[in-house]
Design a protein around this motif. Structure first.
Motif, PDB file in Angstrom:
ATOM      1  N   THR A 104       0.803  -1.217   0.000  1.00  0.00           N
ATOM      2  CA  THR A 104       0.000   0.000   0.000  1.00  0.00           C
ATOM      3  C   THR A 104       0.841   1.273   0.000  1.00  0.00           C
ATOM      4  OG1 THR A 104      -1.828  -1.144   1.076  1.00  0.00           O
ATOM      5  CG2 THR A 104      -1.822   1.249   1.192  1.00  0.00           C
ATOM      6  N   ALA A 105       1.696   1.447   0.978  1.00  0.00           N
ATOM      7  CA  ALA A 105       2.479   2.687   1.038  1.00  0.00           C
ATOM      8  C   ALA A 105       3.663   2.689   0.078  1.00  0.00           C
ATOM      9  CB  ALA A 105       2.924   2.963   2.473  1.00  0.00           C
TER      10      ALA A 105
ATOM     11  N   VAL B 144       2.964   4.944  -6.797  1.00  0.00           N
ATOM     12  CA  VAL B 144       2.541   4.923  -8.195  1.00  0.00           C
ATOM     13  C   VAL B 144       1.303   5.786  -8.422  1.00  0.00           C
ATOM     14  CG1 VAL B 144       1.636   3.423 -10.030  1.00  0.00           C
ATOM     15  CG2 VAL B 144       3.553   2.667  -8.624  1.00  0.00           C
ATOM     16  N   VAL B 145       0.362   5.772  -7.488  1.00  0.00           N
ATOM     17  CA  VAL B 145      -0.939   6.417  -7.699  1.00  0.00           C
ATOM     18  C   VAL B 145      -1.044   7.756  -6.979  1.00  0.00           C
ATOM     19  CG1 VAL B 145      -3.432   6.186  -7.301  1.00  0.00           C
ATOM     20  CG2 VAL B 145      -2.115   4.240  -8.148  1.00  0.00           C
ATOM     21  N   ARG B 146      -0.576   7.820  -5.749  1.00  0.00           N
ATOM     22  CA  ARG B 146      -0.820   9.007  -4.931  1.00  0.00           C
ATOM     23  C   ARG B 146       0.339  10.005  -4.938  1.00  0.00           C
ATOM     24  NH1 ARG B 146      -3.977   7.401   0.546  1.00  0.00           N
ATOM     25  NH2 ARG B 146      -4.169   9.683   0.499  1.00  0.00           N
TER      26      ARG B 146
ATOM     27  N   ASP C 138      -4.111  -4.073 -10.978  1.00  0.00           N
ATOM     28  CA  ASP C 138      -4.627  -2.987 -11.804  1.00  0.00           C
ATOM     29  C   ASP C 138      -3.617  -1.872 -12.047  1.00  0.00           C
ATOM     30  OD1 ASP C 138      -7.205  -2.053 -13.098  1.00  0.00           O
ATOM     31  OD2 ASP C 138      -6.756  -0.296 -11.858  1.00  0.00           O
ATOM     32  N   VAL C 139      -2.746  -1.572 -11.079  1.00  0.00           N
ATOM     33  CA  VAL C 139      -1.827  -0.443 -11.236  1.00  0.00           C
ATOM     34  C   VAL C 139      -0.727  -0.772 -12.243  1.00  0.00           C
ATOM     35  CG1 VAL C 139      -2.255   0.497  -8.939  1.00  0.00           C
ATOM     36  CG2 VAL C 139      -0.410  -1.166  -9.276  1.00  0.00           C
ATOM     37  N   ALA C 140      -0.099   0.281 -12.763  1.00  0.00           N
ATOM     38  CA  ALA C 140       0.925   0.137 -13.795  1.00  0.00           C
ATOM     39  C   ALA C 140       2.274  -0.189 -13.165  1.00  0.00           C
ATOM     40  CB  ALA C 140       1.019   1.426 -14.613  1.00  0.00           C
TER      41      ALA C 140
ATOM     42  N   SER D 198     -12.905   2.289  -8.131  1.00  0.00           N
ATOM     43  CA  SER D 198     -11.982   3.253  -8.737  1.00  0.00           C
ATOM     44  C   SER D 198     -11.205   4.004  -7.654  1.00  0.00           C
ATOM     45  CB  SER D 198     -12.758   4.252  -9.603  1.00  0.00           C
ATOM     46  OG  SER D 198     -11.899   5.300 -10.025  1.00  0.00           O
ATOM     47  N   TYR D 199      -9.916   4.183  -7.903  1.00  0.00           N
ATOM     48  CA  TYR D 199      -9.080   4.952  -6.974  1.00  0.00           C
ATOM     49  C   TYR D 199      -8.608   6.261  -7.606  1.00  0.00           C
ATOM     50  CZ  TYR D 199      -5.876   1.943  -9.655  1.00  0.00           C
ATOM     51  OH  TYR D 199      -5.238   1.244 -10.660  1.00  0.00           O
ATOM     52  N   GLU D 200      -9.301   6.712  -8.644  1.00  0.00           N
ATOM     53  CA  GLU D 200      -8.889   7.931  -9.337  1.00  0.00           C
ATOM     54  C   GLU D 200      -8.893   9.158  -8.427  1.00  0.00           C
ATOM     55  OE1 GLU D 200      -7.613   8.275 -12.541  1.00  0.00           O
ATOM     56  OE2 GLU D 200      -7.453   6.157 -12.092  1.00  0.00           O
TER      57      GLU D 200
END
Length: 219
Positions: free
Chosen positions: A110-111, A117-119, A175-177, A206-208
């Motif tokens: 997660t972290a 990657v996402v946050r 799902d993440v790249a 969705s985590y957008e």
């Protein structure tokens, strides 16, 4: 009736909601945390002085916080024996894998990976640190792969609390790249989770909204 405070894009809230869904428990959820706010109010801090989510109240009972404690409470009060065994040795076997999944998979994904990657803005993602984090996570996913080669689920041949702690991160993992090694047993396990209505409702989310401002992907 269960009352739950926490946004549906929180991975900890997702684990809780998936458990609630699998057990078929009546509930109401209130958005809180991140862009929804609400965790610094006196009313919320009276329930959880840490100001973190999720928080659960079962009827008029004492508010509960810390995801693992909440999950064990729900499993002990409402879960069938296959999900959270009454016999101590069988329960410890489930609990062993639940703790393993939380400490070694969820926390190492997660972290250090998902948040990076996402946050995190692309310029600040630190690909070297990401590569190290993927290698660390990979060692634990190899353990899961070996385990799942001979078992339908993580702790037994039925869904247990251990699968809630382990499986709730897999939608984002797949799902993440990021680069992923081929682990066919893990993929088979994940595909099976996707067939569960409660998993699709509470985990495939969705985590957008978690992306940095201006970085949201467009449809």
């Amino acid at each position: 009736m269960l009352s739950i405070w926490g946004r549906r894009t929180s991975s900890n809230v997702q684990a809780l909601m998936w458990c609630v869904g699998e057990l078929g428990l009546p509930h109401e959820r209130h958005d809180a945390g991140h862009r929804y706010g609400g965790t610094d109010t006196p009313a919320f801090r009276a329930m959880n002085p840490n100001g973190t989510i999720p928080v659960l109240r079962d009827g008029d009972g004492e508010p509960l916080w810390e995801t693992s404690a909440i999950l064990r409470y729900l499993a002990g009060r409402y879960g069938p024996d296959a999900f959270w065994p009454a016999e101590s040795a069988a329960r410890a076997r489930v609990d062993k894998w639940a703790e393993w999944a939380k400490l070694n998979v969820a926390m190492n994904f997660t972290a250090p990976i998902f948040w990076r990657v996402v946050r995190t803005a692309p310029a600040d993602q630190d690909p070297v640190a990401l590569s190290r984090a993927l290698a660390t996570l990979g060692r634990f996913l190899d353990i899961a792969e070996a385990r799942l080669c001979g078992s339908a689920f993580l702790a037994s041949d039925a869904l247990t609390l251990a699968d809630i702690q382990f499986g709730h991160v897999l939608f984002r993992y797949f799902d993440v790249a990021i680069p992923r090694e081929d682990r066919p047993a893990l993929r088979r396990y994940y595909d099976g989770l996707l067939e569960r209505p409660a998993f699709r409702e509470h985990i495939v989310v969705s985590y957008e909204e978690l992306r940095p401002d201006g970085q949201q992907e467009r449809p």
